[in-house]
Design a protein around this motif. Sequence first.
Motif, PDB file in Angstrom:
ATOM      1  N   GLN A   1       1.803  19.742  -3.525  1.00  0.00           N
ATOM      2  CA  GLN A   1       2.015  18.588  -3.889  1.00  0.00           C
ATOM      3  C   GLN A   1       1.006  17.449  -3.648  1.00  0.00           C
ATOM      4  N   GLU A   2       1.225  16.216  -4.221  1.00  0.00           N
ATOM      5  CA  GLU A   2       0.319  15.254  -3.814  1.00  0.00           C
ATOM      6  C   GLU A   2       0.977  14.284  -3.336  1.00  0.00           C
ATOM      7  N   ASN A   3       0.513  13.629  -2.031  1.00  0.00           N
ATOM      8  CA  ASN A   3       1.225  12.276  -1.427  1.00  0.00           C
ATOM      9  C   ASN A   3       0.310  11.841  -0.609  1.00  0.00           C
ATOM     10  N   PRO A   4       0.426  10.684   0.044  1.00  0.00           N
ATOM     11  CA  PRO A   4      -0.510  10.154   1.287  1.00  0.00           C
ATOM     12  C   PRO A   4      -0.038  10.884   2.518  1.00  0.00           C
ATOM     13  N   LEU A   5      -1.017  10.954   3.359  1.00  0.00           N
ATOM     14  CA  LEU A   5      -0.871  11.711   4.693  1.00  0.00           C
ATOM     15  C   LEU A   5       0.687  11.262   5.280  1.00  0.00           C
ATOM     16  N   THR A   6       0.751  10.016   5.578  1.00  0.00           N
ATOM     17  CA  THR A   6       1.916   9.575   6.093  1.00  0.00           C
ATOM     18  C   THR A   6       3.294  10.203   5.609  1.00  0.00           C
ATOM     19  N   ASN A   7       3.383  10.394   4.181  1.00  0.00           N
ATOM     20  CA  ASN A   7       4.332  11.176   3.667  1.00  0.00           C
ATOM     21  C   ASN A   7       4.327  12.812   3.901  1.00  0.00           C
ATOM     22  N   ILE A   8       3.281  13.410   3.954  1.00  0.00           N
ATOM     23  CA  ILE A   8       3.080  14.540   4.191  1.00  0.00           C
ATOM     24  C   ILE A   8       3.588  14.898   5.701  1.00  0.00           C
TER      25      ILE A   8
ATOM     26  N   ASP B   1      -1.869   4.256   9.907  1.00  0.00           N
ATOM     27  CA  ASP B   1      -0.976   5.460   9.976  1.00  0.00           C
ATOM     28  C   ASP B   1      -1.899   6.678   9.303  1.00  0.00           C
ATOM     29  N   ASP B   2      -2.946   6.144   8.443  1.00  0.00           N
ATOM     30  CA  ASP B   2      -3.920   7.453   7.946  1.00  0.00           C
ATOM     31  C   ASP B   2      -4.458   8.011   9.207  1.00  0.00           C
ATOM     32  N   ASP B   3      -5.150   7.165  10.172  1.00  0.00           N
ATOM     33  CA  ASP B   3      -5.419   7.785  11.401  1.00  0.00           C
ATOM     34  C   ASP B   3      -4.822   8.569  12.037  1.00  0.00           C
ATOM     35  N   ILE B   4      -3.506   7.842  12.364  1.00  0.00           N
ATOM     36  CA  ILE B   4      -2.609   8.681  13.504  1.00  0.00           C
ATOM     37  C   ILE B   4      -2.065   9.773  12.868  1.00  0.00           C
ATOM     38  N   CYS B   5      -1.865   9.899  11.630  1.00  0.00           N
ATOM     39  CA  CYS B   5      -1.133  11.082  11.071  1.00  0.00           C
ATOM     40  C   CYS B   5      -2.172  12.278  10.875  1.00  0.00           C
ATOM     41  N   ARG B   6      -3.328  11.855  10.504  1.00  0.00           N
ATOM     42  CA  ARG B   6      -4.388  13.008  10.500  1.00  0.00           C
ATOM     43  C   ARG B   6      -4.758  13.594  11.751  1.00  0.00           C
TER      44      ARG B   6
ATOM     45  N   ASP C   1       0.972  -1.148   0.166  1.00  0.00           N
ATOM     46  CA  ASP C   1       0.054   0.130   0.104  1.00  0.00           C
ATOM     47  C   ASP C   1       0.906   1.156  -0.075  1.00  0.00           C
ATOM     48  N   ASN C   2       0.775   1.970  -1.011  1.00  0.00           N
ATOM     49  CA  ASN C   2       1.445   3.196  -1.027  1.00  0.00           C
ATOM     50  C   ASN C   2       0.752   4.609  -0.808  1.00  0.00           C
ATOM     51  N   GLY C   3      -0.418   4.228  -0.459  1.00  0.00           N
ATOM     52  CA  GLY C   3      -1.111   5.295   0.285  1.00  0.00           C
ATOM     53  C   GLY C   3      -2.300   5.996  -0.501  1.00  0.00           C
TER      54      GLY C   3
ATOM     55  N   LEU D   1      -4.896   5.440  -4.907  1.00  0.00           N
ATOM     56  CA  LEU D   1      -4.286   4.528  -4.017  1.00  0.00           C
ATOM     57  C   LEU D   1      -3.175   3.918  -4.882  1.00  0.00           C
ATOM     58  N   GLY D   2      -1.935   4.586  -4.182  1.00  0.00           N
ATOM     59  CA  GLY D   2      -0.629   4.246  -4.528  1.00  0.00           C
ATOM     60  C   GLY D   2      -0.542   2.568  -4.499  1.00  0.00           C
ATOM     61  N   VAL D   3       0.350   2.068  -5.438  1.00  0.00           N
ATOM     62  CA  VAL D   3       0.864   0.939  -5.340  1.00  0.00           C
ATOM     63  C   VAL D   3       2.147   0.763  -5.187  1.00  0.00           C
ATOM     64  N   ALA D   4       2.780   0.172  -4.467  1.00  0.00           N
ATOM     65  CA  ALA D   4       4.208  -0.204  -4.216  1.00  0.00           C
ATOM     66  C   ALA D   4       4.656  -1.574  -4.591  1.00  0.00           C
ATOM     67  N   LEU D   5       5.513  -1.641  -5.670  1.00  0.00           N
ATOM     68  CA  LEU D   5       5.921  -2.998  -5.904  1.00  0.00           C
ATOM     69  C   LEU D   5       7.005  -3.537  -4.876  1.00  0.00           C
TER      70      LEU D   5
END
Length: 309
Positions: free
Chosen positions: A186-193, A253-258, A124-126, A212-216
């Motif tokens: 810029q655009e990124n998941p909350l964890t990166n922001i 992490d989405d909930d934690i970062c928000r 999950d890349n966020g 929803l980003g995908v990390a291989l």
Amino acid sequence: MTIRIRFGGYQGEKSVHTRGGRTLAAELARAGGDDVSLEFDENIVVRGHKAADLLSMTEEGALDGCYFSSSYLAKRVPELGIFDQHFVVPDRRRAYAVLDGELGERLKNKVAAATGYTVLGYWDNGLRHISSRKAIRTPDDCEGLKLRTLANEDHQRVFRSLGFDPRAIDVRDLPAAVEDGTVDAQENPLTNIYNFGLHKTHRCITLTRHLLGVALVLFRTESVEGWPDETRSAVEKAVAEATRAQRRFAEEDDDICRRALVRDGVEIIDLGDAERARFAALCRQEVDTTRKAFDEELISLFDKELDAV
């Protein structure tokens, strides 16, 4: 003799990817015993590399494996762009079902045929959102803003259709580009922001959920083919366990970062369905252009598996 596998990453210690890599190392120690170990180089950026160097380091043999955004390989494996359909995948649960199904297996085969990589998992890349210096509530607010995005033409076409001026900047250079005003958004998941400290300058975040980003989880094919069968089996089992954990980390992490962002005084703009639909409608023509580039059978399978959940 112990087989030592070198695996690389590019994020900090709190990152869900770093935690996934640590889980991978621990799971492989359990699955492979004394016969195999994984050495995890958690963040090559702190040693002067660009994040994207992970790809060449893996394919050329400096590393045996890494995680990386699927979007960076879309030029070489166009089918990976099927997840670059903005505002199409509604939630994580449906995305995981597609990745873990027949379409995910087909994409693995496409990567193997076109590159020197073997894909053993999808992380999950966020859910990606937009951070900015000023509040973005409607597409009109995007007009003329310099937006950092991934080095992917499909992404850039979509953001141009919303009025942005997209700029491709390596993640290593992103915090400086945000701080010094090279980009307005810029655009990124909350964890990166949050973990990259972008919110210290960008005090507004619009929850667009546009991708929803995908990390291989990539391994060098030459390395994989050189492993004994029992080693490959142990690595596959460890990646599967690490993938389940990493996805859980990402959701938590989405909930934690928000909560942390709100505590730091960041304005969170949560788009309603109608507001989000305005963004989606404006870029739909560009998304359709992306879809036309794929084999009809592949698109049909994507839509079928997405709707089946």
